[in-house]
Design an enzyme around this catalytic site. Structure first.
Site, mmCIF file in Angstrom:
data_model
loop_
_atom_site.group_PDB
_atom_site.id
_atom_site.type_symbol
_atom_site.label_atom_id
_atom_site.label_comp_id
_atom_site.label_asym_id
_atom_site.label_seq_id
_atom_site.Cartn_x
_atom_site.Cartn_y
_atom_site.Cartn_z
ATOM 1 N N GLU A 1 15.704 -1.223 -18.844
ATOM 2 C CA GLU A 1 15.349 -2.371 -19.141
ATOM 3 C C GLU A 1 14.854 -2.624 -20.362
ATOM 4 O OE1 GLU A 1 12.671 -4.472 -16.644
ATOM 5 O OE2 GLU A 1 13.309 -3.535 -14.729
ATOM 6 N N ASN B 1 10.893 -0.283 -7.989
ATOM 7 C CA ASN B 1 10.984 -0.932 -9.202
ATOM 8 C C ASN B 1 9.491 -0.638 -9.789
ATOM 9 O OD1 ASN B 1 12.427 -2.357 -11.332
ATOM 10 N ND2 ASN B 1 10.458 -3.625 -11.024
ATOM 11 N N GLU B 2 9.623 -0.223 -11.042
ATOM 12 C CA GLU B 2 8.348 -0.172 -11.555
ATOM 13 C C GLU B 2 6.916 0.261 -10.808
ATOM 14 O OE1 GLU B 2 7.545 -3.336 -14.485
ATOM 15 O OE2 GLU B 2 9.025 -2.155 -15.873
ATOM 16 N N CYS C 1 0.743 -1.036 0.039
ATOM 17 C CA CYS C 1 -0.143 -0.083 -0.051
ATOM 18 C C CYS C 1 0.903 1.063 0.019
ATOM 19 C CB CYS C 1 -0.923 -0.022 1.096
ATOM 20 S SG CYS C 1 -1.764 1.525 1.625
ATOM 21 N N CYS D 1 -4.737 1.406 -4.244
ATOM 22 C CA CYS D 1 -4.964 0.867 -2.853
ATOM 23 C C CYS D 1 -6.170 1.465 -2.516
ATOM 24 C CB CYS D 1 -3.900 0.807 -2.072
ATOM 25 S SG CYS D 1 -4.186 0.084 -0.691
HETATM 26 C C1 GLA Z 1 9.688 -5.363 -15.786
HETATM 27 C C2 GLA Z 1 10.497 -5.720 -14.336
HETATM 28 C C3 GLA Z 1 11.266 -6.604 -14.425
HETATM 29 C C4 GLA Z 1 10.971 -7.893 -15.178
HETATM 30 C C5 GLA Z 1 10.623 -7.500 -16.340
HETATM 31 C C6 GLA Z 1 9.849 -8.608 -17.345
HETATM 32 O O1 GLA Z 1 10.149 -4.459 -16.489
HETATM 33 O O2 GLA Z 1 10.905 -4.310 -13.946
HETATM 34 O O3 GLA Z 1 11.650 -7.037 -12.788
HETATM 35 O O4 GLA Z 1 9.916 -8.592 -14.423
HETATM 36 O O5 GLA Z 1 9.466 -6.441 -16.342
HETATM 37 O O6 GLA Z 1 9.518 -8.279 -18.596
HETATM 38 ZN ZN ZN Z 2 -3.745 1.641 0.837
#
Ligand code: GLA
Ligand code: ZN
Length: 668
Positions: A292, A136-137, A102, A146
């Site tokens: 990436e 990350n992402e 969250c 949430c």
């Molecule tokens: C995302 C994530 C990575 C991986 C890729 C796979 O970009 O950041 O950790 O899971 O997807 O395509």
């Molecule tokens: Zn929340």
């Protein structure tokens, strides 16, 4: 991405050897290792990561250190259930997956922050630390908003702050409609799927709030990192046009824009180009990083299609052609188990370096090393801007009507793609961008249009710029309330008309437009396909350019132009097909002396992409990329050119093999 904690030290030794062989020079570690670094509250086990870093350093590999907070450990969820998210049905999601915290959880901020602090203090002296990669992402497991009680409280606080008073909120949310007036902030819940969905401004505001909540998570970690290592840039990996988060807000918090590029096997290259241009536009044209991409396939796609030979290189150089300054991969070594065991990686399960993918990665690394600094720090000298606006996207998506087929993002890409196919350098800018440097401003489907934003556009037109606005623009303000007097709202004067009514066409209904007199290469004697939405206009000062050919309003004006100050304002009252748009934009741009950088300003052959970047030293590099399966020859402007990749010299025209790339500089 290097995930050494999945492997023995013997394999890691081999990794270091192979990385050198692959011309890898930076590794992102340890993206998902919170549980490995911090197995219990207050307990840290950094020793294994120390050894990884030592080994990488010995091999001469730089470090992009990730804060590892994207995958919350099971023990955190067990002891601190406030990290768990609640979905839009109001169901608490069990622990699992990743990106599953969250954004308003105090425990997540506290425990994640503690890990980040430990890591920053431990590694701040590392000579090879080049970049911090936070989490990350964010929001990656869409839909990831949430709806928990803390988020609900946060939402109410956000609304009090935004509106100041309940009266103002009731007005902005149009609660008089259907008798929704609130008499206390405490009555407001998040827009649950089975709850309040009729107040569309509430949905828009919840998106604003959740985007800001995730951003606050980033800022929390970034603050800790900047305190420990003021000289190391801090970023996170964005995801291109990612619906959930308003990256124009986010970009201000990043030291450098970074994103993950995962086109599917059938994604048009113009869409990838749009994504790069979007990232370049996030911080006013600054170069960005590709953090990436998959060297081969993506296992989450419907089909794990390989990139054919040369495709990885093509996509990587395409990124550079649009402003990227890195080519990075997910991931180094294919995992043995788990959901990504069939995702593309540089080192595959067989572990061999004589494999095609490994070889292509190595060759590309070598080529990039040979290019050296030459492409770095460059800018795209674009005079055309296409506006992309997350809030407009959110509001349009939340709105019932005008057509199930109207997709804001797709429409912006559609208009960008025509400019790009014409070879015209085009920036993608946010709604608050400084427009001073642009001669042509393209405003596709600007459904939500703020008065101040419109004023800035009008000023540019008055000063000589050309505006091209399309159907469904200037409909509502930032509160999703229809502009008084009707569309195009604050653009009525500059465009010179008022929209009388709109007609949404089901796909099987035909429509066309015909120009009254030729415009550029668009003849007056042909019918051009139109679709999606047709607006009928009450013209004031605007002049008709083209009329509809079908439906009861056949003969009525579809396209207009209005002279305004020193500039012009065009309006497309309906959706034009690609070839028409391409010719239309080419004509509009030509009036400003804007054209492709190729000979005679011609459009590149179909399937070929052209961009130009100018480095800080003043050197201009022309990028030619052949996305097609047949060889092409591209006509060059006068002069002798040398390919920075192959050293070949060209005059008159340059040849491109299928998936071939040339980076041409003027011969000295
Ligand atoms: C995302 C994530 C990575 C991986 C890729 C796979 O970009 O950041 O950790 O899971 O997807 O395509
Ligand atoms: Zn929340």
């Amino acid at each position: 991405d290097y995930n050494p904690d999945q492997w023995s030290e013997a394999v890691q030794e081999e990794d270091a050897r192979l990385m050198k062989l692959a011309h890898w020079n930076i590794a992102t570690v340890p993206v998902f290792s919170w549980a490995h670094l911090n197995p219990a509250e207050g307990a840290y086990t950094f020793e294994w990561l120390d050894r990884v870093i030592e080994r990488l350093t010995r091999a001469g590999i730089d470090l992009c250190l990730c804060t590892a907070t994207a995958s919350t450990p099971a023990w955190v969820a067990q002891h601190y259930p406030d990290v768990l998210t609640v979905d839009e049905q109001g169901r608490q999601k069990p622990h699992g997956n990743r990106h599953a915290f969250c954004p308003n959880s105090p425990s997540f901020r506290r425990l994640g922050g503690a890990l980040v602090r430990e890591m920053a203090l431990r590694y701040r002296g590392q000579p090879r630390l080049k970049l911090w990669h936070v989490n990350n992402e964010y929001g990656g497991l869409w839909p990831n908003y949430c709806y928990c009680p803390r988020c609900a409280d946060g939402f109410r606080a956000f609304l009090e702050q935004r509106y100041g008073s309940l009266a103002r909120l009731n007005e902005a949310w149009s609660t008089a409609f259907w008798g929704h007036t609130y008499t206390s902030f405490t009555q407001i819940d998040p827009p649950f799927a089975h709850g309040e969905r009729s107040i569309q401004t509430m949905i828009l505001d919840f998106r604003r709030f959740q985007s800001a909540s995730y951003l606050a998570c980033f800022e929390h970690e970034a603050r800790i990192l900047r305190e420990a290592t003021p000289d190391v840039p801090v970023t996170t990996n964005l995801m291109g046009p990612f619906f959930a988060l308003n990256y124009h807000d986010w970009a201000q918090a990043l030291d450098v824009v970074a994103w993950d590029n995962y086109p599917r096997h059938d994604t048009p290259f113009t869409e990838v180009a749009f994504n790069h241009a979007l990232n370049r536009g996030l911080r006013g044209g600054e170069p960005f990083l590709v953090l990436e991409q998959s060297p081969s396939h993506q296992n989450w796609a419907d089909y794990c299609r390989l990139k054919p030979p040369g495709k990885l290189r093509l996509l990587s150089l395409q990124a550079i052609a649009h402003g990227a300054e890195s080519v990075m991969y997910f991931q180094w070594r294919k995992s043995q188990g788990g959901i990504e065991k069939f995702h593309g990686a540089v080192v595959e399960h067989h572990g061999r370096s004589d494999a095609r993918v490994f070889r292509e990665v190595s060759e590309l690394g070598q080529e990039l090393a040979a290019l050296g600094q030459r492409t770095l720090g460059a800018r795209t000298p674009a005079k055309v801007a296409v506006v992309f606006d997350w809030e407009c996207w959110w509001a349009q998506k939340a709105s019932s009507g005008p057509s199930r087929d109207l997709d804001y993002h797709a429409e912006v890409v559609h208009h960008f793609a025509a400019l790009h196919a014409a070879g015209i350098a085009t920036d993608v800018v946010g709604p608050h961008a400084d427009l001073a440097r642009y001669d042509v401003i393209v405003l596709p489907v600007a459904y939500l249009l703020r008065s101040a934003q419109a004023r800035a556009i009008v000023e540019r037109v008055r000063a000589g710029a050309t505006l091209v606005a399309t159907f469904w623009s200037g409909v509502v303000d930032e509160d999703d309330r229809v502009h008084e007097g009707g569309a195009p709202g604050p653009l009525r004067e500059v465009l010179g008309f008022t929209v009388e009514e709109f007609d949404a066409l089901p796909p099987e209904l035909e429509q066309g437009v015909r120009f009254a007199s030729p415009l550029g290469s668009l003849g007056a004697d042909v019918t051009h396909e139109a679709s999606l939405l047709c607006e009928r206009l009450w013209l004031a000062n605007a002049k008709p350019l083209a009329h509809y050919t079908q439906q009861f309003y056949a003969g009525d004006t579809a396209l207009t132009v209005n002279e305004y100050g020193k500039g012009k304002a065009y309006y497309l009252g309906t959706r034009l097909a690609q070839p028409t748009l391409l010719a239309f934009f080419a004509a509009i741009a030509a009036a400003h002396g804007i054209a492709s950088p190729l000979r005679d300003g011609a459009a590149p052959p179909a399937g070929v992409e052209v961009t130009k970047r100018v480095s800080p030293s003043g050197e201009a590099l022309l990028y030619l990329l052949n996305h097609g399966d047949v060889p092409q020859a591209v006509a060059l402007p006068a002069g002798v050119y040398v390919d920075a990749l192959s050293g070949e010299t060209f005059e008159g025209s340059a040849t491109l093999v299928p998936r071939g790339v040339r980076i041409l500089g003027a011969a000295s």
